[in-house]
Design an enzyme around this catalytic site. Structure first.
Site, PDB file in Angstrom:
ATOM      1  N   GLU A 149      -6.293  19.212 -18.064  1.00 16.63           N
ATOM      2  CA  GLU A 149      -5.248  18.185 -18.004  1.00 16.63           C
ATOM      3  C   GLU A 149      -5.849  16.778 -18.020  1.00 16.63           C
ATOM      4  O   GLU A 149      -6.949  16.569 -17.534  1.00 16.63           O
ATOM      5  CB  GLU A 149      -4.465  18.332 -16.704  1.00 16.63           C
ATOM      6  CG  GLU A 149      -3.825  19.689 -16.556  1.00 16.63           C
ATOM      7  CD  GLU A 149      -3.262  19.936 -15.164  1.00 16.63           C
ATOM      8  OE1 GLU A 149      -3.216  18.985 -14.368  1.00 16.63           O
ATOM      9  OE2 GLU A 149      -2.871  21.073 -14.898  1.00 16.63           O
ATOM     10  N   CYS A 163      -5.358  21.949  -2.952  1.00 15.93           N
ATOM     11  CA  CYS A 163      -5.506  21.528  -4.348  1.00 15.93           C
ATOM     12  C   CYS A 163      -5.224  22.661  -5.332  1.00 15.93           C
ATOM     13  O   CYS A 163      -5.715  23.775  -5.164  1.00 15.93           O
ATOM     14  CB  CYS A 163      -6.917  20.987  -4.562  1.00 15.93           C
ATOM     15  SG  CYS A 163      -7.215  20.420  -6.231  1.00 15.93           S
ATOM     16  N   CYS A 210      -3.473  17.119  -9.472  1.00 18.52           N
ATOM     17  CA  CYS A 210      -4.563  17.920 -10.043  1.00 18.52           C
ATOM     18  C   CYS A 210      -4.196  19.380 -10.282  1.00 18.52           C
ATOM     19  O   CYS A 210      -3.859  20.077  -9.338  1.00 18.52           O
ATOM     20  CB  CYS A 210      -5.733  18.006  -9.073  1.00 18.52           C
ATOM     21  SG  CYS A 210      -6.380  16.481  -8.576  1.00 18.52           S
ATOM     22  N   CYS A 268      -6.861   9.397 -16.038  1.00 21.64           N
ATOM     23  CA  CYS A 268      -7.512  10.348 -15.148  1.00 21.64           C
ATOM     24  C   CYS A 268      -7.973  11.537 -15.989  1.00 21.64           C
ATOM     25  O   CYS A 268      -7.154  12.188 -16.631  1.00 21.64           O
ATOM     26  CB  CYS A 268      -6.490  10.772 -14.084  1.00 21.64           C
ATOM     27  SG  CYS A 268      -7.063  12.092 -13.021  1.00 21.64           S
ATOM     28  N   CYS A 280     -10.803  23.575  -2.087  1.00 25.19           N
ATOM     29  CA  CYS A 280      -9.987  22.768  -1.156  1.00 25.19           C
ATOM     30  C   CYS A 280      -8.597  23.395  -1.058  1.00 25.19           C
ATOM     31  O   CYS A 280      -7.969  23.714  -2.073  1.00 25.19           O
ATOM     32  CB  CYS A 280      -9.891  21.320  -1.651  1.00 25.19           C
ATOM     33  SG  CYS A 280     -11.500  20.525  -1.808  1.00 25.19           S
ATOM     34  N   CYS A 323     -12.136  24.738 -10.837  1.00 26.37           N
ATOM     35  CA  CYS A 323     -12.999  24.123  -9.831  1.00 26.37           C
ATOM     36  C   CYS A 323     -13.382  25.202  -8.822  1.00 26.37           C
ATOM     37  O   CYS A 323     -12.612  26.117  -8.563  1.00 26.37           O
ATOM     38  CB  CYS A 323     -12.222  23.007  -9.123  1.00 26.37           C
ATOM     39  SG  CYS A 323     -13.214  22.060  -7.942  1.00 26.37           S
TER      40      CYS A 323
HETATM   41  N1  SAH Z   1     -13.290  17.133  -7.019  1.00 27.83           N
HETATM   42  C1  SAH Z   1     -13.148  15.725  -6.881  1.00 27.83           C
HETATM   43  C2  SAH Z   1     -12.195  15.088  -7.876  1.00 27.83           C
HETATM   44  C3  SAH Z   1     -10.875  15.756  -8.171  1.00 27.83           C
HETATM   45  S1  SAH Z   1      -9.541  15.663  -7.074  1.00 27.83           S
HETATM   46  C4  SAH Z   1     -12.757  15.365  -5.478  1.00 27.83           C
HETATM   47  O1  SAH Z   1     -12.555  16.260  -4.675  1.00 27.83           O
HETATM   48  O2  SAH Z   1     -12.721  14.186  -5.147  1.00 27.83           O
HETATM   49  C5  SAH Z   1      -8.948  14.020  -6.995  1.00 27.83           C
HETATM   50  C6  SAH Z   1      -8.319  13.695  -5.643  1.00 27.83           C
HETATM   51  O3  SAH Z   1      -7.024  14.327  -5.474  1.00 27.83           O
HETATM   52  C7  SAH Z   1      -9.175  14.189  -4.481  1.00 27.83           C
HETATM   53  O4  SAH Z   1      -9.200  13.201  -3.477  1.00 27.83           O
HETATM   54  C8  SAH Z   1      -8.402  15.414  -4.018  1.00 27.83           C
HETATM   55  O5  SAH Z   1      -8.759  15.765  -2.727  1.00 27.83           O
HETATM   56  C9  SAH Z   1      -6.972  14.961  -4.213  1.00 27.83           C
HETATM   57  N2  SAH Z   1      -5.970  16.043  -4.212  1.00 27.83           N
HETATM   58  C10 SAH Z   1      -6.070  17.275  -4.710  1.00 27.83           C
HETATM   59  N3  SAH Z   1      -4.934  17.977  -4.508  1.00 27.83           N
HETATM   60  C11 SAH Z   1      -4.089  17.155  -3.872  1.00 27.83           C
HETATM   61  C12 SAH Z   1      -2.772  17.296  -3.357  1.00 27.83           C
HETATM   62  N4  SAH Z   1      -2.085  18.440  -3.468  1.00 27.83           N
HETATM   63  N5  SAH Z   1      -2.225  16.231  -2.744  1.00 27.83           N
HETATM   64  C13 SAH Z   1      -2.895  15.053  -2.618  1.00 27.83           C
HETATM   65  N6  SAH Z   1      -4.146  14.868  -3.076  1.00 27.83           N
HETATM   66  C14 SAH Z   1      -4.748  15.904  -3.674  1.00 27.83           C
END
Ligand code: SAH
Length: 365
Positions: free
Chosen positions: A108, A135, A355, A121, A132, A128
């Site tokens: 995406e 995510c 994401c 972005c 997390c 990944c």
């Molecule tokens: N892997 C990297 C970059 C990708 S995520 C990282 O972890 O920073 C980009 C941002 O979106 C990160 O801060 C991530 O924690 C956040 N993110 C992912 N899923 C999310 C969600 N459901 N709600 C809010 N932020 C989210």
């Protein structure tokens, strides 16, 4: 709605696996490559400018190249390795694309329109493996790293979209590596991407306008600090205590908060750049005033900005969002304690803009 022009899509995708992807070559490498196919060096510069200044979509449009060279390029090289599967357009102008890569993987890319310009972005990996819990990108694990060229192609496609859609010339003014994937795990290809979009012969997007977001790969943060690039570092912090952070972000078990913040201080010392911290407010887990105070305590003496992000709802994850007035109180408390913090203005809330959401929604995992 106009689509991004492409040469025969099916042909392009089937070629992409075995042809040289020109978007994968930095300026110098393109010069070397044209020489390797028996051409004078200056053809490299011409092609580079066709790609990034004129942003043509096929070799026939490269009108100052001899016909024979154009045929040779068609035989051996490609500049189109992905096809648009779907696109979602938000009422606020945010657009999200889902691309299919030559091997069937999907990624995406998001375009966000701000008062100060267009920001894009991009994804750095297919899926990944960071795990997390909030995510969507990590739901199916890591499929593979993207090549630098595949990251460049995402950006170029969006710039071509702006070229064709806007009445006046509109540029992508900033780039964030906050799509799917952990950019610091794909370090070399990500830096290749940075170098290509940075190049003065091409898109000229300055390092200060490029943000790399990481879940906290400490050795890579230190490596980037030592390179003294002016890239903006964003750290996904999301918690103030190791127990909470480890529960949300498994990587914290490898590098805990103290070690992570030490690498941030190092980054600031080496580069003179302020750092951004992302803090997703997850209802009932990290979002009360005590957490705000702890956060302020952790960030004392770190030149930084905190971006508070109300957690985006992901159907596969059952998190609740923090109420609006509680978010206000959280940010006010941080400000009162001297921390520079803002609530991220949400974009594309009516589309699956977080994401990995669109990919998950399309059953592409
Ligand atoms: N892997 C990297 C970059 C990708 S995520 C990282 O972890 O920073 C980009 C941002 O979106 C990160 O801060 C991530 O924690 C956040 N993110 C992912 N899923 C999310 C969600 N459901 N709600 C809010 N932020 C989210």
């Amino acid at each position: 709605m106009e689509t991004i022009p492409m040469i025969n899509e099916k042909q392009a995708l089937s070629d992409a696996g075995h042809k040289v992807h020109l978007l994968n070559l930095e300026f110098d490498d393109l010069e070397k490559w044209v020489q390797s196919i028996g051409q004078p060096k200056f053809r490299g510069k011409q092609i580079f400018q066709w790609l990034y200044v004129d942003r043509v979509t096929d070799f026939d449009a490269m009108s100052n190249l001899p016909q024979k060279l154009r045929e040779q390029l068609k035989e051996t090289a490609t500049i189109n390795t992905m096809r648009e599967v779907t696109r979602q357009v938000s009422t606020d102008g945010t657009i999200k694309w889902l691309w299919e890569l030559y091997d069937g993987s999907t990624i995406e890319t998001v375009l966000m329109r701000h008062d100060y310009g267009n920001s894009v972005c991009v994804s750095s990996q297919v899926g990944c493996r960071m795990g997390c819990t909030f995510c969507a990108s990590t739901l199916g694990g890591l499929v593979r790293n993207l090549t630098g060229g595949e990251v460049v192609e995402q950006l170029l496609n969006v710039q071509r979209f702006l070229d064709s859609a806007a009445e006046e010339q509109e540029r992508v003014s900033s780039v964030v590596l906050m799509g799917s994937g952990e950019p610091m795990e794909n370090y070399d290809e990500v830096m290749k991407f940075v170098d290509i979009i940075n190049d003065q012969n091409g898109l000229k997007i300055g390092a200060r306008h490029i943000t790399i977001s990481t879940s906290g790969l400490v050795p890579a943060i230190r490596r980037l600090a030592d390179e003294k690039r002016q890239i903006t570092m964003a750290i996904s912090l999301h918690a103030t205590r190791d127990e909470i952070r480890s529960a949300l972000m498994p990587i914290n078990r490898r590098w805990g908060i103290d070690e992570l913040l030490e690498s941030c201080r190092y980054y600031i010392r080496q580069t003179g750049r302020r750092i951004s911290f992302e803090y997703a407010l997850v209802g009932g887990q990290n979002d009360d005033l005590a957490h705000a105070r702890e956060l302020a305590g952790l960030l004392t003496n770190i030149d930084c900005h905190v971006n508070l992000i109300p957690v985006n709802y992901v159907p596969e994850r059952n998190y609740t969002r923090t109420p609006k007035d509680q978010i206000r109180a959280f940010v006010n408390e941080l400000n009162r304690l001297g921390v520079n913090a803002t609530v991220r203005r949400e974009k594309g809330h009516d589309i699956a803009a977080a994401c990995g959401q669109l990919r998950a929604e399309q059953g592409r995992i």
